[in-house]
Design an enzyme around this catalytic site. Structure first.
Site, short mmCIF file in Angstrom:
data_model
loop_
_atom_site.label_atom_id
_atom_site.label_comp_id
_atom_site.label_asym_id
_atom_site.label_seq_id
_atom_site.Cartn_x
_atom_site.Cartn_y
_atom_site.Cartn_z
N LYS A 24 0.83 -1.21 0.00
CA LYS A 24 0.00 0.00 0.00
C LYS A 24 0.87 1.27 0.00
O LYS A 24 2.09 1.20 0.20
CB LYS A 24 -0.94 -0.06 1.21
CG LYS A 24 -1.92 -1.22 1.11
CD LYS A 24 -2.56 -1.58 2.43
CE LYS A 24 -3.52 -0.53 2.90
NZ LYS A 24 -4.24 -0.97 4.14
N ARG A 98 -0.65 -14.65 4.86
CA ARG A 98 -1.34 -14.02 5.99
C ARG A 98 -0.48 -14.05 7.25
O ARG A 98 -0.47 -13.09 8.02
CB ARG A 98 -2.67 -14.73 6.24
CG ARG A 98 -3.76 -14.35 5.25
CD ARG A 98 -5.01 -15.16 5.48
NE ARG A 98 -6.16 -14.60 4.80
CZ ARG A 98 -7.34 -15.20 4.70
NH1 ARG A 98 -7.51 -16.40 5.25
NH2 ARG A 98 -8.33 -14.62 4.07
N ARG A 118 3.49 -6.21 8.79
CA ARG A 118 2.65 -5.09 9.23
C ARG A 118 3.18 -4.45 10.49
O ARG A 118 3.04 -3.24 10.69
CB ARG A 118 1.22 -5.58 9.43
CG ARG A 118 0.45 -5.70 8.12
CD ARG A 118 -0.89 -6.34 8.29
NE ARG A 118 -1.72 -6.20 7.09
CZ ARG A 118 -2.80 -6.93 6.85
NH1 ARG A 118 -3.19 -7.86 7.73
NH2 ARG A 118 -3.50 -6.75 5.74
N ASN A 132 -1.78 -0.13 7.37
CA ASN A 132 -1.12 -1.37 7.81
C ASN A 132 -0.21 -1.97 6.76
O ASN A 132 0.17 -3.14 6.84
CB ASN A 132 -2.16 -2.41 8.27
CG ASN A 132 -3.14 -2.78 7.17
OD1 ASN A 132 -3.00 -2.36 6.02
ND2 ASN A 132 -4.14 -3.56 7.53
N HIS A 135 -1.92 -5.60 1.82
CA HIS A 135 -3.27 -6.10 1.60
C HIS A 135 -3.16 -7.42 0.83
O HIS A 135 -2.21 -7.64 0.08
CB HIS A 135 -4.09 -5.09 0.79
CG HIS A 135 -5.51 -5.49 0.57
ND1 HIS A 135 -6.43 -5.53 1.60
CD2 HIS A 135 -6.18 -5.89 -0.54
CE1 HIS A 135 -7.60 -5.92 1.12
NE2 HIS A 135 -7.47 -6.15 -0.17
#
Length: 219
Positions: A24, A98, A118, A132, A135
């Site tokens: 991001k 993840r 993150r 964060n 994504h």
């Protein structure tokens, strides 16, 4: 910076799952370090692209959050600067990615998963934990042979005859003609089976008889 690998047959056979990851805007300057950590953790980067989303594209990306109070902030934030989209490949890629990312909330990532991406690259602000850094698009990305197989099974049987007929007819409005042809030859169009007359009559609504009418029928 880590190099991006090409889509070779060997890669298709080696890696069982893929996913799309996004770096991001707030982590854009740290992209090289993030990509190196991704590769160091057993992922292969199959494709890499820098883009800048429009608000409309951002809204589509976060459509699962539509209606929540933070939806406008998500859209405004991710469309505020460039992002980097990465196609990652690894065994159990989605779950593994993840885990490497860490929790969505930066405060939780820094407290309990301090080595996660993150925790390292996300930022806590007075507006919340929207910054964060990363994504993930949930769901594996199809491989070329899967896409080709889908086209052969689901599109070609309908589209090939349609294009052949279009070439033979040469209509003045080819797009309208093709749309009409596909509409009339839609293999997913539900088929209506005519019912026997007796069954249709039974399903009709009948006005209930009152006591006087019943007496007349009995007589």
């Amino acid at each position: 910076m880590s190099s991006v690998s090409s889509d070779t047959d060997a890669e298709y056979q080696t890696y069982s799952e893929r996913t799309l990851a996004i770096i991001k805007p707030e982590a854009y300057e740290n992209a090289e370090d993030i990509e190196n950590q991704i590769c160091d953790n057993g992922f292969m980067i199959l494709a890499r692209r820098e883009v800048r989303l429009t608000p409309e594209q951002a809204a589509e990306l976060y459509k699962g959050h539509y209606g929540r109070h933070h939806f406008p902030h998500l859209v405004a934030h991710i469309s505020s600067g460039p992002i980097i989209a990465l196609v990652l490949a690894a065994k159990n890629c989605i779950q593994k990615w993840r885990t490497l990312m860490g929790p969505a909330r930066v405060v939780e990532a820094q407290a309990y998963w301090p080595d996660s991406l993150r925790a390292c690259y996300g930022r806590r602000t007075k507006y919340g934990d929207y910054f964060n850094a990363l994504h993930v698009i949930v769901g594996p990305i199809l491989r070329r042979w899967q896409i080709s197989d889908y086209i052969q099974k689901n599109l070609s049987p309908t589209l090939t005859p349609a294009l052949t007929a279009l070439a033979q007819e040469r209509p003045a409005e080819p797009l309208l003609w093709l749309a009409d042809y596909l509409n009339h030859h839609n293999p997913n169009q539900p088929e209506w089976t005519p019912q026997p007359r007796e069954q249709r009559d039974e399903e009709k609504c009948h006005t209930p008889l009152n006591s006087q009418d019943l007496d007349q029928l009995v007589k």
